[in-house]
Enzyme design. Structure first.
Site, mmCIF file in Angstrom:
data_model
loop_
_atom_site.group_PDB
_atom_site.id
_atom_site.type_symbol
_atom_site.label_atom_id
_atom_site.label_comp_id
_atom_site.label_asym_id
_atom_site.label_seq_id
_atom_site.Cartn_x
_atom_site.Cartn_y
_atom_site.Cartn_z
ATOM 1 C CD GLU A 176 -2.838 -1.625 2.009
ATOM 2 O OE1 GLU A 176 -3.378 -0.237 2.957
ATOM 3 O OE2 GLU A 176 -3.452 -1.492 2.196
ATOM 4 C CG ASP A 231 -5.451 -3.625 10.295
ATOM 5 O OD1 ASP A 231 -5.842 -4.366 11.114
ATOM 6 O OD2 ASP A 231 -5.713 -3.432 8.108
ATOM 7 C CD GLU A 242 -8.818 -2.280 10.627
ATOM 8 O OE1 GLU A 242 -7.718 -0.787 10.101
ATOM 9 O OE2 GLU A 242 -8.861 -2.974 9.523
ATOM 10 C CE LYS A 265 -10.668 -3.141 4.419
ATOM 11 N NZ LYS A 265 -9.989 -4.717 4.803
ATOM 12 N NE ARG A 320 -10.155 -5.556 1.433
ATOM 13 C CZ ARG A 320 -10.531 -6.357 1.921
ATOM 14 N NH1 ARG A 320 -11.662 -6.849 1.895
ATOM 15 N NH2 ARG A 320 -9.961 -7.976 2.367
ATOM 16 C CE LYS A 355 -7.013 0.120 6.786
ATOM 17 N NZ LYS A 355 -6.684 -0.830 7.895
HETATM 18 P P1 PGA Z 1 -6.714 -6.273 2.883
HETATM 19 O O1 PGA Z 1 -5.934 -5.186 4.066
HETATM 20 O O2 PGA Z 1 -6.967 -4.806 1.341
HETATM 21 O O3 PGA Z 1 -5.288 -6.815 2.562
HETATM 22 O O4 PGA Z 1 -7.076 -6.620 3.771
HETATM 23 C C1 PGA Z 1 -6.398 -4.248 4.598
HETATM 24 C C2 PGA Z 1 -7.078 -3.826 5.780
HETATM 25 O O5 PGA Z 1 -6.969 -5.006 6.084
HETATM 26 O O6 PGA Z 1 -7.202 -3.180 6.582
HETATM 27 ZN ZN ZN Z 2 -7.305 -4.322 8.538
#
Ligand code: PGA
Ligand code: ZN
Length: 428
Positions: free
Chosen positions: A207, A244, A285, A337, A366, A388
């Protein structure tokens, strides 16, 4: 006025990890069009809406040719004729098409397809009305969600270099989005300097956060604090830390596997509690695994008023799980999400459930993303407290931050949302 959908086009496009994903474009009778691209997680919860991927050897089994075909064969005829402005009706059909029982031929079309179609409908509805997507959800937002930005990546996003997945910062003293990014960009830069002073830099994680060349969680937190101070900011006053933990990734039946040790729930949460006492950690988180209700409850009870416990894999944007978890005092805030639940309407219901139970709301992207900027519109339109989307580098991340800046500009420069909502379970 209604504006019926006249066409749906689906195609394979690419995400930020070089993995195929589904894009859907909807056209309505007025000529209005909207596009949506499904994002993809790396640390997914087992209760999330399932992506449909081809399997087999090509691209590690991750191709989406089947999903694209089903979108055109099954989703298109089901949506054509529906009013593009009726998001609930569209999402209701999409949810049915993704269920085993109700989908034609008993084959769910996939949460990646429903997510892309649902986002496309939101954007097409906005075009149909001649307004931005955020305005479809709320014509007069009163604040811009506070950005929570990754500085170091870890966990499943950095080959498990650290157990903890995301080391983020959240500007506290900034009152505008411009000030917030000035502060964060400075910290990103100074943390880079701190890491460079320790040895060769290793690039960035999925990310966009610095690859964490650190000995463990506390070392990473020390690096963050040093960077914040070097930027001339006061930790806990100007800039908070957000973690997180993504604990599902290292939770096993025997406990939490961290740095060669196996800790029972109470021991692990006590360790996190100690970190929350030592460092200015504003949000925590998924401190416990997706099935560890007791761990989440302990985290809420132990971490005190300063730290907000957020549910991600634990809640999977599910309104029922949110209501249940609120009653059990297992979370203080929810992560939202769209692709965890598969539709914009499903996610909107999760936001409503969170608000009904006085929980904070964080709208999140994500780890596998694209240039799709829907998340910025959803965060503003739903009145989220926090947004986020990863770090402040890489185009798929800056696309969203820059969209947030444009939205703020279009709204005449709103202030940032208050840092954390009053938290029901913690006021006593
Ligand atoms: P992920 O990570 O998109 O790989 O699930 C983001 C998060 O956990 O917030
Ligand atoms: Zn997360």
């Amino acid at each position: 006025m209604t504006d019926p959908i006249t066409a749906l086009r689906a195609r394979r496009v690419w995400d930020s990890r070089g993995v195929p994903t589904v894009e859907i474009e909807l056209t309505a009778a007025s000529g209005a069009r909207g596009r949506g691209i499904a994002p993809a997680g790396a640390s997914t919860g087992r209760r999330e809406a399932l992506e449909l991927r081809d399997g087999g050897d090509v691209l590690g089994g991750r191709d989406v040719s089947m999903a694209v075909r089903l979108a055109e064969e099954i989703v298109a005829p089901a949506l054509v004729g529906l009013d593009v402005r009726d998001q609930e009706a569209i999402d209701d059909i999409l949810a049915r098409l993704d269920s085993v029982d109700e989908s034609p031929r008993g084959r769910p079309v996939g949460g990646n397809t429903t997510t892309a179609a649902s986002l496309a409908a939101l954007h097409a509805a906005a075009a149909s009305r001649g307004v931005p997507a955020w305005a479809v959800l709320d014509p007069s937002p009163h604040a811009i969600p506070r950005p929570q930005i990754q500085i170091l990546g870890g966990g499943a996003h950095a080959a498990h270099r650290t157990a903890v997945q995301d080391f983020m910062v959240m500007p506290l003293s900034a009152v505008t989005i411009q000030d917030a990014f000035l502060h964060v960009a400075e910290v990103y830069r100074t943390v880079g300097e701190v890491l460079a002073g320790r040895g060769p830099r290793r690039g960035v994680a999925d990310e966009g956060g610095h690859w964490p060349e650190v000995s463990g969680t506390e070392d990473a937190l020390d690096v963050l604090i040093e960077g914040i101070e070097r930027a001339g900011l006061e930790p806990g006053v100007d800039m908070a830390i957000s973690l997180d933990i993504a604990a599902t990734q290292f939770a096993g039946p025997d406990g939490y596997h961290v740095q060669g040790r196996t800790l029972r729930t109470a021991e692990w949460i006590a360790e996190l509690h100690r970190l929350c006492e030592k460092y200015p950690i504003a949000t925590l988180e998924d401190p416990a695994g997706e099935d560890d209700l007791e761990g989440m409850q302990l985290a809420v009870a132990n971490t005190g008023e300063r730290t907000t416990v957020v549910g991600d894999d634990f809640l999977v944007t599910d309104a029922h799980r949110i209501a249940f978890s609120a009653g059990e005092q297992a979370v203080d805030a929810v992560l939202i999400k769209v692709n965890q639940v598969g539709t914009v309407t499903g996610a909107a219901r999760a936001v409503a459930a969170a608000r009904a139970h006085h929980l904070g709301v964080i709208v999140s992207a994500r780890s596998g993303e694209s240039e799709d900027v829907s998340v910025a519109h959803l965060a503003v339109g739903w009145g989220a407290d926090i947004v986020k989307v990863g770090s402040i580098t890489r185009g798929e991340r800056t696309a969203k931050w820059n969209e947030l800046i444009r939205i703020d500009d279009a709204l005449g420069g709103l202030g940032l949302a208050a840092t954390v909502r009053p938290i029901a379970g913690k006021q006593a």
